[in-house]
Every structure is written in structure tokens, then in C-alpha cells.
Design a protein around this motif. Structure first.
Motif, PDB file in Angstrom:
ATOM      1  N   VAL A   6      43.027  42.849  39.289  1.00  0.00           N
ATOM      2  CA  VAL A   6      43.226  43.984  40.384  1.00  0.00           C
ATOM      3  C   VAL A   6      43.131  43.374  41.589  1.00  0.00           C
ATOM      4  N   ARG A   7      44.326  43.734  42.426  1.00  0.00           N
ATOM      5  CA  ARG A   7      44.423  43.524  43.844  1.00  0.00           C
ATOM      6  C   ARG A   7      44.073  44.682  44.596  1.00  0.00           C
TER       7      ARG A   7
ATOM      8  N   GLU B  27      46.005  47.430  42.541  1.00  0.00           N
ATOM      9  CA  GLU B  27      47.333  47.097  41.519  1.00  0.00           C
ATOM     10  C   GLU B  27      46.903  46.269  40.602  1.00  0.00           C
ATOM     11  N   VAL B  28      47.405  46.416  39.447  1.00  0.00           N
ATOM     12  CA  VAL B  28      47.150  45.350  38.226  1.00  0.00           C
ATOM     13  C   VAL B  28      48.006  44.320  38.267  1.00  0.00           C
ATOM     14  N   LEU B  29      47.530  43.237  38.545  1.00  0.00           N
ATOM     15  CA  LEU B  29      48.232  41.917  38.370  1.00  0.00           C
ATOM     16  C   LEU B  29      48.504  41.281  37.127  1.00  0.00           C
ATOM     17  N   ALA B  30      47.502  41.377  36.050  1.00  0.00           N
ATOM     18  CA  ALA B  30      47.552  41.196  34.964  1.00  0.00           C
ATOM     19  C   ALA B  30      46.514  42.051  34.098  1.00  0.00           C
ATOM     20  N   ALA B  31      46.950  42.056  32.579  1.00  0.00           N
ATOM     21  CA  ALA B  31      45.948  42.911  31.895  1.00  0.00           C
ATOM     22  C   ALA B  31      45.959  42.276  30.527  1.00  0.00           C
TER      23      ALA B  31
ATOM     24  N   GLU C  71      33.246  51.762  42.408  1.00  0.00           N
ATOM     25  CA  GLU C  71      33.202  50.906  43.605  1.00  0.00           C
ATOM     26  C   GLU C  71      32.317  49.573  43.231  1.00  0.00           C
ATOM     27  N   PHE C  72      31.298  49.489  42.466  1.00  0.00           N
ATOM     28  CA  PHE C  72      30.339  48.640  42.113  1.00  0.00           C
ATOM     29  C   PHE C  72      30.478  48.075  40.869  1.00  0.00           C
ATOM     30  N   VAL C  73      31.811  47.990  40.215  1.00  0.00           N
ATOM     31  CA  VAL C  73      32.124  47.328  38.853  1.00  0.00           C
ATOM     32  C   VAL C  73      32.976  46.106  39.447  1.00  0.00           C
ATOM     33  N   GLY C  74      32.993  45.127  38.080  1.00  0.00           N
ATOM     34  CA  GLY C  74      33.789  43.742  38.185  1.00  0.00           C
ATOM     35  C   GLY C  74      33.073  42.847  39.057  1.00  0.00           C
ATOM     36  N   THR C  75      33.930  41.525  39.081  1.00  0.00           N
ATOM     37  CA  THR C  75      33.629  40.392  39.742  1.00  0.00           C
ATOM     38  C   THR C  75      34.803  40.140  40.695  1.00  0.00           C
TER      39      THR C  75
ATOM     40  N   GLN D 258      39.917  41.541  42.208  1.00  0.00           N
ATOM     41  CA  GLN D 258      38.956  42.074  41.413  1.00  0.00           C
ATOM     42  C   GLN D 258      38.952  41.982  39.904  1.00  0.00           C
ATOM     43  N   MET D 259      38.050  41.342  39.127  1.00  0.00           N
ATOM     44  CA  MET D 259      38.243  41.390  37.691  1.00  0.00           C
ATOM     45  C   MET D 259      37.260  42.349  36.977  1.00  0.00           C
ATOM     46  N   ILE D 260      38.271  43.602  36.551  1.00  0.00           N
ATOM     47  CA  ILE D 260      37.465  44.767  35.801  1.00  0.00           C
ATOM     48  C   ILE D 260      37.740  44.922  34.496  1.00  0.00           C
ATOM     49  N   ARG D 261      37.240  45.599  33.821  1.00  0.00           N
ATOM     50  CA  ARG D 261      37.297  45.962  32.360  1.00  0.00           C
ATOM     51  C   ARG D 261      38.423  47.228  32.204  1.00  0.00           C
ATOM     52  N   ASP D 262      38.798  47.473  31.189  1.00  0.00           N
ATOM     53  CA  ASP D 262      39.674  48.786  31.204  1.00  0.00           C
ATOM     54  C   ASP D 262      38.610  49.922  30.920  1.00  0.00           C
TER      55      ASP D 262
END
Length: 201
Positions: free
Chosen positions: A7-8, A34-38, A65-69, A79-83
Motif C-alpha cells: 500500500v502507498r 492505494e493498493v499497489l499489489a495484492a 495506524e500501527f499495523v504493517g511494515t 506499507q506492507m499490510i495483511r487483508d
């Protein structure tokens, strides 16, 4: 891979009555991007059933706010997050009441305006209630449901139009079209509130 999303992050925007676009300061506990890849979705560890990812590249998402890498991709901060971290998603330039979709087991609740006058007519100062977090409202939209180990969806216990009460601090406040909403997980909804029967009064 799996249920990850790249995500950007972008500013949450809102329009004033005069049409001026400003950052939406009401979104304090969520981020928008915005999701760049999923990925296609994760495999259940016990059944091996793929739990599909409801979000696709090109969509926009709201997440905690405090999720992902954090990571740099193509010289951009992403940011890399989970669904599972996604609260709401939508397609289009800007989030609106028409295009927003609660993710999976989230329910979007329209928060009622705070009453500053008691039933006896006593006016309560706004400063007294400013720290109180609203936990009641009307169901505006309902997600598709929680995914079971079999890949089937568990239906929501509430419907659009129901008045509900949810756990204190259980929702994620977001302002859409100048109106206040809260995205709440289905398990955090405590009860539905029946409408008062005027004929019995």
C-alpha cells in the motif's frame, strides 16, 4: 504473496462547503492508501482452504495506524499490510458514502449527533462530553461477513437500518462526506436497540 497488500499511503481528504480540499483531521486512528499489489489470499492452516483476499490492486483502503511494515518500493514509502488489517475499501478517487465497502466482518455505523440537552431540558456543556467516545448509531453498510475455515462466510447479525450499541473504543472513527461514522467488527456489537413504540406511550 498470501494475504499481503502493498500500500502507498495517501492523505485522507475532505471537501469544505466551499469546495476546498483539505486533509481530513478526523481520521486519527486510521491510515488511507492505494493498493499497489495484492496477494490472492491466505490458506487456512488446518483445512488448506484459500481465504480469498477481498481487496485488489488499484483499490484504496483504510487500515489501522500501527499495523504493517514500512518499506521503500520504487523510491516511494509504502506499507506492507495483511487483508485482515483492512477496515474499509473503495474504488475511485475519493471515498464516499456510495463507494465505501466495509471489509469482511466490519460494519459501518452512522454515529448519531451528540445530544447536549437532557430530557429535563438541562443543557450540558460540550466540554463535559468531549472525551466521551460515541458507541451507538445506525448501521449504514455491512461487510460480507467473517470467513470460516471452510471458506464460507458467516452472515452479519445486524442489517442496514438497525440501531446498535457497540463496545466502548471498539470502533474506528472516520468522516465520510462530512458525516461521522464508526467501523466496528461484528463481534464488538453488543446489541441492537429496538425503536420506541410510539403507540404505547
Amino acid at each position: 504473496l498470501g494475504n499481503f497488500l502493498l500500500v502507498r499511503e495517501k492523505d485522507a481528504l475532505t471537501a469544505t462547503d466551499g469546495g476546498i480540499i483539505l486533509p481530513d483531521q478526523s481520521v486519527e486512528r486510521t491510515c488511507e492508501g492505494e493498493v499497489l499489489a495484492a496477494g490472492p489470499g491466505k490458506l487456512h492452516p488446518h483445512t488448506g482452504v484459500r481465504i480469498h483476499n477481498p481487496v485488489k490492486a488499484g483499490m484504496s483502503v483504510l487500515y489501522g495506524e500501527f499495523v504493517g511494515t514500512s518499506m521503500v518500493y520504487n523510491d516511494e514509502q509504502t506499507q506492507m499490510i495483511r487483508d485482515d488489517d483492512v477496515i474499509l475499501y473503495y474504488e475511485g478517487v475519493q471515498m464516499s458514502k456510495e463507494n465505501v465497502v466495509p471489509c469482511r466482518d466490519f460494519v459501518l455505523v452512522k454515529i448519531e449527533e451528540e445530544k447536549l440537552e437532557t430530557a429535563s431540558g438541562i443543557v450540558v456543556a460540550a466540554s463535559v462530553t468531549k472525551d466521551q467516545v460515541p458507541c451507538e448509531g445506525t448501521v449504514f453498510k455491512v461487510g460480507e461477513g467473517r470467513m470460516c475455515a471452510t471458506g464460507e462466510l458467516t452472515p452479519a447479525p445486524v442489517e442496514v437500518g438497525d440501531r446498535v450499541k457497540f463496545k466502548d473504543y471498539g470502533g474506528n472513527e472516520v468522516k465520510i462526506g462530512g458525516e461521522l461514522f464508526s467501523a466496528v467488527r461484528m463481534v464488538d456489537i453488543l446489541c441492537s436497540i429496538p425503536e420506541a413504540d410510539e403507540s404505547s406511550e
